[in-house]
Design an enzyme around this catalytic site. Structure first.
Site, mmCIF file in Angstrom:
data_model
loop_
_atom_site.group_PDB
_atom_site.id
_atom_site.type_symbol
_atom_site.label_atom_id
_atom_site.label_comp_id
_atom_site.label_asym_id
_atom_site.label_seq_id
_atom_site.Cartn_x
_atom_site.Cartn_y
_atom_site.Cartn_z
ATOM 1 N N GLY A 9 -7.198 -7.369 23.784
ATOM 2 C CA GLY A 9 -6.092 -6.718 24.503
ATOM 3 C C GLY A 9 -6.126 -5.214 24.271
ATOM 4 N N ARG A 12 -4.096 -1.597 26.676
ATOM 5 C CA ARG A 12 -2.746 -1.032 26.845
ATOM 6 C C ARG A 12 -1.917 -1.189 25.559
ATOM 7 N NH1 ARG A 12 0.832 -5.236 30.557
ATOM 8 N NH2 ARG A 12 2.048 -5.945 28.772
ATOM 9 N N ASN A 88 -5.437 -8.252 18.241
ATOM 10 C CA ASN A 88 -4.241 -7.522 18.686
ATOM 11 C C ASN A 88 -3.501 -8.213 19.829
ATOM 12 O OD1 ASN A 88 -2.548 -5.017 19.471
ATOM 13 N ND2 ASN A 88 -3.782 -5.432 21.296
ATOM 14 N N SER A 140 3.757 -9.430 13.101
ATOM 15 C CA SER A 140 5.019 -8.786 13.483
ATOM 16 C C SER A 140 6.033 -9.034 12.387
ATOM 17 C CB SER A 140 5.530 -9.409 14.787
ATOM 18 O OG SER A 140 6.882 -9.049 14.997
ATOM 19 N N TYR A 154 7.332 -17.261 19.479
ATOM 20 C CA TYR A 154 6.643 -16.012 19.115
ATOM 21 C C TYR A 154 6.754 -15.796 17.601
ATOM 22 C CZ TYR A 154 5.729 -10.927 18.990
ATOM 23 O OH TYR A 154 5.231 -9.673 18.711
ATOM 24 N N ALA A 156 7.228 -17.956 15.244
ATOM 25 C CA ALA A 156 6.388 -18.939 14.538
ATOM 26 C C ALA A 156 4.911 -18.531 14.635
ATOM 27 C CB ALA A 156 6.592 -20.328 15.130
ATOM 28 N N LYS A 158 3.703 -15.593 14.824
ATOM 29 C CA LYS A 158 3.437 -14.420 13.978
ATOM 30 C C LYS A 158 3.468 -14.781 12.499
ATOM 31 C CE LYS A 158 2.617 -11.521 17.267
ATOM 32 N NZ LYS A 158 1.256 -10.958 17.420
#
Ligand code: NAD
Length: 244
Positions: A9, A12, A88, A140, A154, A156, A158
């Site tokens: 990724g 951006r 990423n 995160s 999300y 979980a 991370k």
């Protein structure tokens, strides 16, 4: 010979900033993208001209195991080695807790956790052959201490990525250092639809009283990849401006 980094990724947001920071540090870069072919080609042109490095854009949907394999094969074919992998790429699906479905969970875990596992397995094997390497996972603070039921899957994913960091560090010791960064709020597309009141409340809870810029995350990534971080392993570094 330049060092080689693979950034998933990488066109951006935080990924673009990471690609730019590695370019400044004279790495050759494999920039993975899924949709933004034009952006990837423009970035290649810009970074190659500015820093005299080589950039290989590779289209691959990392939620697909075959495409992960192709990403690693193309990287090795072009450069003969991978010194650094940055996991990423990530997604977040905006939905209330009670509306979340198994499909949402699967999609989120596929990109945010299972793809980093597949790539770590494939790239880790190459790094063991080389007897050196660094893997950096972009987790995160949602995986540590900031919980939002509306991003339960999300969060979980991370937490899982932190666990993958610890396990991979053991698996690939002593040659490969595996670390995670846990950013707090960062100014990227991912957060463009957050309601204004929510952003205001969250900003008040950040000691530096603002969201991060992507470059502020990228600089920690290049530090972790560098020899300056030679004794940093199996660590999770929060980069959240001091959230309380
Ligand atoms: P973003 O949405 O701007 O970028 C995400 C990138 O991942 C995009 O380039 C996208 O194309 C790529 N991607 C998504 N699915 C993919 C797939 N299947 N295959 C290949 N690439 C795919 O988000 P961002 O804010 O730059 O986030 C980057 C990372 O940082 C993510 O892992 C995110 O969870 C994490 N993060 C972001 C924040 C934040 O506040 N923005 C905070 C903590 C962690």
């Amino acid at each position: 010979m330049n060092k080689v980094v693979v950034v998933t990724g990488g066109t951006r947001g935080i990924g673009e900033a990471i690609s730019r920071e590695f370019a400044k540090n004279a790495y050759d870069i494999v920039i993975n993208f899924v949709n933004s072919e034009e952006k990837a080609n423009n970035l290649k042109k810009e970074l190659e001209e500015k820093y005299s490095i080589k950039v290989l854009p590779v289209k691959a949907d990392i939620s697909n195991e075959e495409e992960c394999k192709i990403l690693v094969e193309k990287s090795i074919h072009e450069f003969g080695k991978i010194d650094v992998l940055v996991n990423n790429a990530g997604i977040v699906i905006d939905k209330e807790f009670e509306d979340r479905t198994i499909e949402d969970w699967k999609k989120t875990l596929d990109v945010n956790l299972i793809a980093p596992f597949i790539l770590t397995k494939l790239v880790g094997k190459e790094m063991i052959k080389q007897k050196s390497g660094a893997i950096i996972n972009i987790s995160s603070t949602n995986g540590i201490n900031t919980y939002y039921p509306s991003s339960v899957d999300y969060d979980a994913s991370k937490s899982g990525l932190i666990s993958l960091t610890y396990d991979s560090a053991v698996q690939f010791a002593p040659f490969v250092r595996v670390n995670a960064i846990a950013p707090g709020w960062v100014n990227t597309e991912m957060n463009k639809d957050l309601p204004d009141d929510f952003v205001k409340d969250e900003t008040e809870r950040i000691l530096v009283r603002r969201f991060a810029e992507p470059e502020e995350i990228a600089k920690v990534v290049t530090f972790l990849a560098s020899e300056d971080a030679s004794f940093v392993n199996s660590a999770v570094i929060k980069v959240d401006g001091g959230w309380y």
